[in-house]
Design a protein around this motif. Structure first.
Motif, PDB file in Angstrom:
ATOM      1  N   ILE A   1      52.940 -42.061   6.302  1.00 54.19           N
ATOM      2  CA  ILE A   1      53.834 -40.902   6.198  1.00 54.19           C
ATOM      3  C   ILE A   1      54.008 -40.225   7.563  1.00 54.19           C
ATOM      4  O   ILE A   1      55.029 -39.612   7.832  1.00 54.19           O
ATOM      5  N   LEU A   2      53.012 -40.376   8.420  1.00 51.28           N
ATOM      6  CA  LEU A   2      53.073 -39.699   9.724  1.00 51.28           C
ATOM      7  C   LEU A   2      54.170 -40.276  10.621  1.00 51.28           C
ATOM      8  O   LEU A   2      54.532 -39.661  11.624  1.00 51.28           O
ATOM      9  N   SER A   3      54.722 -41.433  10.249  1.00 52.60           N
ATOM     10  CA  SER A   3      55.772 -42.040  11.087  1.00 52.60           C
ATOM     11  C   SER A   3      57.018 -41.151  11.137  1.00 52.60           C
ATOM     12  O   SER A   3      57.812 -41.259  12.065  1.00 52.60           O
ATOM     13  N   THR A   4      57.193 -40.275  10.142  1.00 57.31           N
ATOM     14  CA  THR A   4      58.370 -39.393  10.163  1.00 57.31           C
ATOM     15  C   THR A   4      58.018 -37.986  10.671  1.00 57.31           C
ATOM     16  O   THR A   4      58.846 -37.084  10.610  1.00 57.31           O
ATOM     17  N   LEU A   5      56.778 -37.819  11.151  1.00 58.59           N
ATOM     18  CA  LEU A   5      56.351 -36.493  11.618  1.00 58.59           C
ATOM     19  C   LEU A   5      56.818 -36.271  13.063  1.00 58.59           C
ATOM     20  O   LEU A   5      56.523 -37.090  13.938  1.00 58.59           O
TER      21      LEU A   5
ATOM     22  N   ARG B   1      30.469 -36.943  18.639  1.00 60.97           N
ATOM     23  CA  ARG B   1      30.741 -37.557  19.946  1.00 60.97           C
ATOM     24  C   ARG B   1      31.511 -38.866  19.766  1.00 60.97           C
ATOM     25  O   ARG B   1      32.425 -39.184  20.526  1.00 60.97           O
ATOM     26  N   ALA B   2      31.161 -39.656  18.702  1.00 61.13           N
ATOM     27  CA  ALA B   2      31.827 -40.945  18.462  1.00 61.13           C
ATOM     28  C   ALA B   2      33.331 -40.734  18.249  1.00 61.13           C
ATOM     29  O   ALA B   2      34.161 -41.500  18.759  1.00 61.13           O
ATOM     30  N   LEU B   3      33.668 -39.681  17.510  1.00 63.11           N
ATOM     31  CA  LEU B   3      35.083 -39.367  17.274  1.00 63.11           C
ATOM     32  C   LEU B   3      35.756 -38.998  18.596  1.00 63.11           C
ATOM     33  O   LEU B   3      36.863 -39.463  18.896  1.00 63.11           O
ATOM     34  N   PHE B   4      35.076 -38.193  19.383  1.00 62.77           N
ATOM     35  CA  PHE B   4      35.634 -37.786  20.670  1.00 62.77           C
ATOM     36  C   PHE B   4      35.901 -39.013  21.547  1.00 62.77           C
ATOM     37  O   PHE B   4      36.960 -39.151  22.160  1.00 62.77           O
ATOM     38  N   GLU B   5      34.934 -39.957  21.556  1.00 60.65           N
ATOM     39  CA  GLU B   5      35.090 -41.173  22.379  1.00 60.65           C
ATOM     40  C   GLU B   5      36.226 -42.040  21.837  1.00 60.65           C
ATOM     41  O   GLU B   5      36.966 -42.658  22.599  1.00 60.65           O
ATOM     42  N   LEU B   6      36.359 -42.105  20.491  1.00 60.69           N
ATOM     43  CA  LEU B   6      37.441 -42.892  19.878  1.00 60.69           C
ATOM     44  C   LEU B   6      38.800 -42.378  20.353  1.00 60.69           C
ATOM     45  O   LEU B   6      39.688 -43.154  20.716  1.00 60.69           O
ATOM     46  N   ILE B   7      38.935 -41.054  20.362  1.00 61.34           N
ATOM     47  CA  ILE B   7      40.212 -40.454  20.769  1.00 61.34           C
ATOM     48  C   ILE B   7      40.432 -40.679  22.275  1.00 61.34           C
ATOM     49  O   ILE B   7      41.519 -41.047  22.713  1.00 61.34           O
ATOM     50  N   LYS B   8      39.353 -40.497  23.027  1.00 65.22           N
ATOM     51  CA  LYS B   8      39.463 -40.620  24.497  1.00 65.22           C
ATOM     52  C   LYS B   8      39.830 -42.044  24.913  1.00 65.22           C
ATOM     53  O   LYS B   8      40.609 -42.249  25.839  1.00 65.22           O
TER      54      LYS B   8
ATOM     55  N   VAL C   1      45.955 -43.239  20.301  1.00 59.97           N
ATOM     56  CA  VAL C   1      45.916 -43.018  18.846  1.00 59.97           C
ATOM     57  C   VAL C   1      47.310 -43.035  18.231  1.00 59.97           C
ATOM     58  O   VAL C   1      47.538 -43.628  17.167  1.00 59.97           O
ATOM     59  N   ALA C   2      48.270 -42.398  18.917  1.00 55.90           N
ATOM     60  CA  ALA C   2      49.615 -42.253  18.339  1.00 55.90           C
ATOM     61  C   ALA C   2      50.284 -43.603  18.110  1.00 55.90           C
ATOM     62  O   ALA C   2      51.156 -43.732  17.257  1.00 55.90           O
ATOM     63  N   ASN C   3      49.875 -44.625  18.899  1.00 53.59           N
ATOM     64  CA  ASN C   3      50.556 -45.916  18.806  1.00 53.59           C
ATOM     65  C   ASN C   3      49.672 -47.024  18.263  1.00 53.59           C
ATOM     66  O   ASN C   3      49.957 -48.206  18.474  1.00 53.59           O
ATOM     67  N   ASN C   4      48.596 -46.655  17.606  1.00 56.58           N
ATOM     68  CA  ASN C   4      47.716 -47.676  17.039  1.00 56.58           C
ATOM     69  C   ASN C   4      47.289 -47.203  15.637  1.00 56.58           C
ATOM     70  O   ASN C   4      46.388 -46.376  15.492  1.00 56.58           O
ATOM     71  N   LEU C   5      47.965 -47.745  14.633  1.00 52.95           N
ATOM     72  CA  LEU C   5      47.755 -47.247  13.262  1.00 52.95           C
ATOM     73  C   LEU C   5      46.329 -47.442  12.762  1.00 52.95           C
ATOM     74  O   LEU C   5      45.814 -46.635  11.997  1.00 52.95           O
TER      75      LEU C   5
END
Ligand code: GLY
Length: 249
Positions: A169-173, A194-201, A205-209
Motif C-alpha cells: 500500500i505504501l507504493s501510493t504514499l 541498534r539492529a534496526l538503526f543499522e538496518l536503516i543506515k 529502505v525506500a527502494n527495497n521492499l
C-alpha cells in the motif's frame, strides 16, 4: 510475518505484502458471519483501496458499508465522529458488527474512537496505509480526536481486534509522508534497537521492499514490547512520545 501482542485483549498483527486482500478471511475468524462492517476512510485513501477492502469483506459473507471523510487533521473532530455514529446507527449496526479503519493516523484514531464508544464499544480492525501509522499509531489502542484547544484531548484506550499491515500500500504514499514515517523508524532505532538503526543506515529502505518489510516488523516489535509493558501510558510508553510533542507543534 506476524506478531501477537499481549494487551488486555491480545491480538495479531500481520505484516505481509498483499494482505489487504485477506481482510474478509481474517475478519471471519473474529466476527459473526453475515454481520455488518463499516470501512472508515478518507478522501485520499478511499478511492484507492476501499473497494478492495469492501469486496474482500463481501466475499467472506459480511455486509460492508464505506464512510469517507475529507482527508486531513481538520476532520479529526467530534463532529466527524457524530457523522460516523449516525452512519452506523442508520445501518442498524449492533455490538457484534465491526469497524475497519482504512487510512493513516487520523483515520485510525477516529475510527478507533468511534469503535470505543458506539454502543459502549464494538470491535475494529486497523489497516494502516501510511508508514507512520503502520509502525506506530495502528498498534497499541490509542484512539481519539482533537479539540480547538489542542490535539488528542478526547479519547480512549481501545485495542483493535487485528492489525493488517500491507507494505504494498505504501507504493501510493507521497514521498513526504514516507519520510515522515522514516523519521519515526529512525527514532525507534535510536531509543530501542541498534539492529534496526543499522538496518536503516545500511540499506536503501525506500527502494527495497524486503528491507522495508523487515524494518516495519522491527519497529512494530519495538512498539509491541513498550505497549505490553505499559498499555495505559503511565510509564515507559511515554518514551514513545519523544519527538511527538515537537512534531505535533
Ligand atoms: N504513538 C505513541 C503511543 O502509541 O504511545
Amino acid at each position: 510475518m506476524e506478531l501477537n501482542i499481549q494487551t488486555s485483549r491480545p491480538y495479531q498483527i500481520l505484516i505481509q505484502r498483499g494482505c489487504l486482500n485477506q481482510l474478509g478471511e481474517q475478519a471471519s475468524t473474529l466476527f459473526r458471519a453475515g454481520g455488518r462492517a463499516i470501512i472508515i476512510t478518507d478522501s485520499n485513501v478511499g478511492p484507492l483501496y476501499a473497494r478492495r477492502a469492501a469486496d474482500s469483506l463481501a466475499m467472506a459473507g459480511f455486509v460492508p458499508d464505506v464512510f469517507t471523510f475529507p482527508a486531513g487533521e481538520e476532520s479529526k473532530r467530534l463532529s466527524t465522529i457524530e457523522q460516523i455514529y449516525c452512519a452506523m446507527a442508520e445501518q442498524k449496526m449492533t455490538r457484534t458488527d465491526f469497524i475497519v479503519a482504512l487510512g493513516g493516523g487520523v483515520t485510525g484514531d477516529m475510527a478507533g474512537f468511534a469503535a470505543a464508544t458506539f454502543l459502549r464499544g464494538i470491535g475494529f480492525i486497523q489497516i494502516p496505509t501510511s508508514l507512520l501509522a503502520q509502525i506506530d499509531s495502528s498498534v497499541g489502542g490509542k484512539t481519539g480526536v482533537d479539540l480547538p484547544q489542542g490535539k488528542n484531548l478526547v479519547g480512549a484506550f481501545h485495542q483493535p481486534r487485528l492489525v493488517l499491515i500491507d507494505p504494498d500500500i505504501l507504493s501510493t504514499l507521497p514521498s513526504r509522508f514516507f519520510a515522515d514515517g522514516m523519521g519515526e523508524a529512525i527514532k525507534y532505532g535510536c531509543i530501542k534497537s541498534r539492529a534496526l538503526f543499522e538496518l536503516i543506515k545500511g540499506n536503501d529502505v525506500a527502494n527495497n521492499l524486503q528491507v522495508l518489510e523487515q524494518m516495519i516488523y522491527e519497529c512494530v516489535n519495538c512498539k509491541r514490547i513498550v505497549v505490553e509493558a505499559d498499555e495505559f501510558d503511565t510509564g515507559e510508553r511515554m518514551l514513545l512520545n519523544f519527538g511527538h510533542t515537537l512534531g505535533h507543534a
